[in-house]
Design an enzyme around this catalytic site. Structure first.
Site, short mmCIF file in Angstrom:
data_model
loop_
_atom_site.label_atom_id
_atom_site.label_comp_id
_atom_site.label_asym_id
_atom_site.label_seq_id
_atom_site.Cartn_x
_atom_site.Cartn_y
_atom_site.Cartn_z
CB SER B 13 -0.95 -0.06 1.20
OG SER B 13 -1.91 0.95 1.10
CG HIS B 40 -4.18 -0.78 -1.10
ND1 HIS B 40 -4.02 -0.77 0.25
CD2 HIS B 40 -4.81 -1.93 -1.39
CE1 HIS B 40 -4.54 -1.87 0.77
NE2 HIS B 40 -5.02 -2.59 -0.21
CG ASP B 134 -6.32 -5.21 2.06
OD1 ASP B 134 -6.96 -6.23 2.39
OD2 ASP B 134 -6.21 -4.82 0.88
#
Lengths: 285, 206
Positions: B13, B40, B134
């Site tokens: 991310s 992401h 996540d």
């Protein structure tokens, strides 16, 4: 190792459940791509506090309300108006001018879900002064989604994003001209609905219902396995007149399908195809 | 013949692009597994740029995943912005526009969980820098299904939250720097999957 045995059993249970649903209700999910389906079945297990997919069989086959909820869960996709604005720009610049050579145009929005794409298209056609020569058929297998599509009311929180998308499509007006804000919803103008027919159609089981000049089906095929994708793409090939256009999602492709030779690419980037004339059967537009 | 690792899944991310580039740069041209990445990203339509950026730094071809594309060895696949990326039991990739998971679409959990069930012990899962959690469920599932799990050392990560969340969720096999992760992956062609599950935190033997 036992995890793999578990997975095998899970596959079997899934097949039994899907076969049961098909024979009980006629909804055919047997050729849905299994990875997403598995996540949705996990959601069902949590919802009903069950450990095994086979335990869903009696619940979904006997309890109509539970099945209705399942159907809803099966179409929880989230999309935007003017998703992927560059696609709409190309539709405007490369496809609509060709469509205008026909006196009257039939358009199929297949798997339209809650209708964001349908209204996006209607706005585009209106701005190109072409909408009055068009008939849009917007279909989905999920009646609840269709009802939302018919209402054409979307969350106000999404409008900012929709407006930003719209502005990137080569827009000729202001997005605010196409809806009325009320409470926390934005209701699409009634006038946009004048040439849209919303109706029930299941891509997995139903057949051709008319000769089309343009088919829009973006981010629907991704939920199907290759067999069902081929079935549906055959259906589209049979529905389109010679020279008719097919628009798929940006990350979908005919490349791995059985109809790859029936279509010529118009835009590789945005997955717009045209049915070629040589292979077309029957009448033409 | 001993079974070899087949697929590497990576999740990243905030700060992820440079971390991914560091690892991918080290992979050999004849890398014997496929690499599938969720990074992401907020904006749709940025995929082309990301694939080009990573492709310039990696000896292997880097591409955005297309729906129903068969996974091939020696290719790096990137989840397109705005779609979840999943692995099918047939060894193909598929996409979905289901709602975001952990506020993310693509979500690392979605990729890892589907890959874990398909590849079992032939899978390697890697969690890199990021500001959320996540991937923490997905990495646990990879571990449960016998796969090998790695996270970027939190001390080195630009944002350590995601590696830390993964370490809290699962008994991670190896906590490594980016250079070490690259080195480990480079060697997987020569090393069959260990018979017994590797001991946690055996970082020195790699």
């Amino acid at each position: 190792m036992h995890r793999q045995e578990d997975e095998k059993t899970k596959r079997l249970e899934t097949e039994l459940l899907l076969e049961g649903i098909f024979r009980r209700y006629g909804y055919d999910f047997r050729h849905y791509a299994r990875a997403s389906l598995a996540r949705r079945l996990d959601l069902q297990l949590r919802r009903h506090k069950l450990a095994h997919i086979s335990a869903l069989i009696p619940v979904l086959l006997h309890d109509q309300a539970a099945f209705d909820l399942f159907l809803q869960d099966m179409s929880i996709t989230v999309t935007d108006m003017f998703r992927n604005p560059h696609f709409f720009q190309e539709l405007r610049e490369k496809v609509i001018p060709k469509l205008k050579t026909w006196p009257y145009v039939k358009i199929w929005c297949a798997g339209c879900a809650t209708g964001e794409e349908v209204y996006s298209l209607a706005i585009l056609l209106q701005e190109e002064n072409f909408y009055d020569r068009c008939q849009i058929y917007a279909t989905d297998y999920n009646n609840r989604s269709l009802a939302i599509a018919k209402d054409g009311i979307y969350g106000l929180d999404k409008i900012k994003n929709y407006t930003a998308n719209y502005n990137k499509t080569g827009a000729k007006g202001s997005f605010a001209d196409y809806y009325h804000a009320k409470y926390d919803g934005a209701k699409m103008n009634e006038g946009l609905k004048r040439n849209i027919v919303f109706s029930h159609h299941n891509l997995a089981t139903d057949s051709v219902f008319g000769e089309m000049n343009l088919i829009l089906c973006r981010n629907v095929l991704i939920y199907f396995d290759q067999d069902l994708q081929n079935r549906v793409l055959d259906l589209y090939a049979a529905s389109l007149c010679a020279g008719g256009f097919l628009c798929l999602g940006a990350k979908e492709s005919l490349q791995f399908s059985s109809v790859v030779d029936t279509f010529d690419p118009v835009s590789r980037k945005n997955n717009i195809y045209r049915k070629n004339y040589a292979r077309a059967e029957g009448g033409h537009g | 013949m001993a079974e070899l690792y087949r697929t590497v899944v990576m999740g990243a991310s905030a700060g992820g692009m440079s971390a991914l580039a560091t690892i991918l740069a080290r992979l050999p041209k004849d890398f014997p597994a496929s690499v599938v990445i969720v990074q992401h990203v907020k904006e749709e339509g940025t995929d082309g740029y990301r694939a080009v950026f990573l492709g310039k730094r990696c000896p292997l071809p880097v591409k955005e995943a297309i729906d129903k594309e068969p996974l091939k060895r020696g290719i790096v696949y990137l989840a397109p912005a705005g779609y979840h990326l999943l692995v099918e039991e047939t060894g193909t990739l598929s996409l979905s526009v289901d709602p975001p998971v952990n506020f993310s679409r693509p979500s690392i959990d979605v990729l890892f969980e589907s890959a874990a069930t398909v590849f079992g012990e032939r899978l390697i899962g890697v969690i890199l820098t990021g500001a959320n959690s996540d991937g923490s469920h997905g990495i646990r599932k990879i571990k449960e299904y016998g796969g090998y799990t790695m996270v970027q050392a939190p001390s080195e990560a630009e944002v350590p939250a995601m590696p830390l969340a993964a370490m809290e969720s699962a008994d991670i096999d190896a906590v490594l720097t980016l250079a070490e992760i690259g080195g480990f992956l480079t060697g997987i062609g020569d090393h069959p999957i260990p018979e017994a599950p590797a001991m946690p935190h055996q970082t020195t033997t790699i």
